[in-house]
Write a protein that holds these residues in place. Structure first.
Motif: not given
Ligand SMILES: Nc1nc2c(ncn2[C@@H]2O[C@H](COP(=O)(O)OP(=O)(O)OP(=O)(O)O)[C@@H](O)[C@H]2O)c(=O)[nH]1
Length: 354
Positions: A235-241, A243-245
């Motif tokens: 999720i972090n790698d695909t959408y960025g940190h 979005v992960g947060d």
């Protein structure tokens, strides 16, 4: 562990010390002016003495403040300014020929201020400065001594006697209130996770320990859940940190909404969360968690339309054979590991050993 404050922090706290002293000094020296004035009038001192009195009463507080806040070491500078105040207090006592009431009023108010600002150490240093100021000035003037206080002088000392202690009490009360609020804030920060606002791991484990103890003592049931977002790294790698947060925050909110108010939810690690459900069996906990998982399936993210947050969970109810809360945690973690191993997006319950 004690962490030494940085130079910037030390300077900031020195400046706030100087700010705290600024107003009391303006008020104290401003009212003190009239006390000294009343005692000096009958002694007819030369013009420079009047100039010095006006300077000390009304100009010095602003110079002292500017001196402190511009200094590299504001705390040390402000402490020195307080000692200058004390020295000048001694000087005025001698100039007044130790007129009893104004002398006692001025020196005792300064002592009170020094205790409130820097404890007994500053009080004693201030006392020494007062003695030096008084002795040198008195010697220079040939040891004048006029202890009698007239009724006019009594009246001009009254504002100092009444207003200054009340004012100092007011300032001290506000400082104490401010400190109590800061203490509450620090307590909150020390227990919470900065991103989600849930309990942080340290505090959550502390509450788990308490719950374990009460289950043991009162033979109560409780269930522990450990959850982990599936493929969170992707999720972090695909959408960025960011979005992960957001995914972490959404899960935290859903846990708070979906569980009861008495349930204790915490962030256990990066993408791992824990929930303690008092007086709940693992079957009931599993149902509650299932509802949360279903709600998560319906949540969409504006910045990542294709994303749904899936979680794996391990569930273990308290068992009397568990020796400590760590054993409970270990059983739950083992079940979470099984859930991951068995394909993710699922729950597993810890096996009952006895
Ligand atoms: N955005 C964000 N990422 C975090 C935070 N804390 C930890 N992480 C990331 O969370 C990821 C956790 O990934 P892993 O523990 O490898 O697990 P996973 O990708 O969820 O894989 P599985 O658990 O096996 O499904 C790591 O990449 C961490 O960098 C955070 O506060 N915010």
């Amino acid at each position: 562990m004690v962490i030494a404050p940085s130079t910037a922090d030390t300077r900031r706290s020195g400046i706030s010390f100087a700010k705290r002293i600024y107003l009391p000094r303006i008020v104290g020296l401003g009212i003190g002016f009239f006390c000294v004035l009343a005692a000096l009038i009958p002694l007819h001192p030369p013009m420079p003495v009047w100039g010095l009195l006006i300077f000390n009463g009304f100009i010095w507080p602003h110079i002292a403040y500017q001196w402190s806040i511009r200094s590299e070491k504001p705390f040390a500078t402000e402490t020195r300014n307080l000692l200058i105040d004390a020295l000048m207090g001694g000087v005025w006592a001698a100039m007044m020929g130790f007129n009893a009431l104004p002398t006692v009023v001025i020196l005792s108010m300064m002592g009170m201020n020094n205790i409130a600002s820097g404890g007994h150490s500053l009080f004693f240093k201030g006392l020494i400065a007062q003695i030096i100021g008084a002795t040198l000035t008195s010697a220079l003037l040939g040891f004048p001594f006029h202890p009698q206080t007239t009724s006019q002088q009594v009246y001009l000392c009254l504002p100092m006697i009444f207003i200054y202690p009340v004012f100092l009490g007011f300032v001290t009360y506000h400082t104490a209130k401010h400190l109590a609020e800061k203490k509450q804030e620090l307590l909150y920060i020390s227990m919470r996770d900065g991103l989600t606002g849930l309990y942080n791991r340290r505090h959550w484990e502390h509450l788990l320990h308490n719950e374990f103890d009460s289950c043991q003592r009162y033979e109560r049931t409780a269930t522990l859940i450990l959850m982990d977002i599936d493929c969170f790294k992707t999720i972090n790698d695909t959408y960025g940190h960011a979005v992960g947060d957001e995914a972490l925050t959404v899960l935290a909110e859903e846990l708070l909404l979906g569980l009861r108010a008495v349930d204790i939810v915490g962030r256990y690690g990066g993408d791992e969360f824990g929930a303690i459900l008092p007086s709940t069996t693992s079957e009931q906990a599993s149902l509650a968690l299932k509802r949360i998982q279903e709600r998560l399936d319906d949540i969409t993210f504006r910045e990542a339309p294709g994303l749904t947050v899936k979680i794996s969970a391990g569930i273990a109810d308290y068992r009397p054979y568990m020796n400590n809360y760590q054993a409970w945690l270990k059983a739950t973690d083992g079940a979470l590991y099984q859930a991951k191993k068995n394909g993710r997006n699922r729950q597993e319950r810890a096996p009952i050993l006895a």
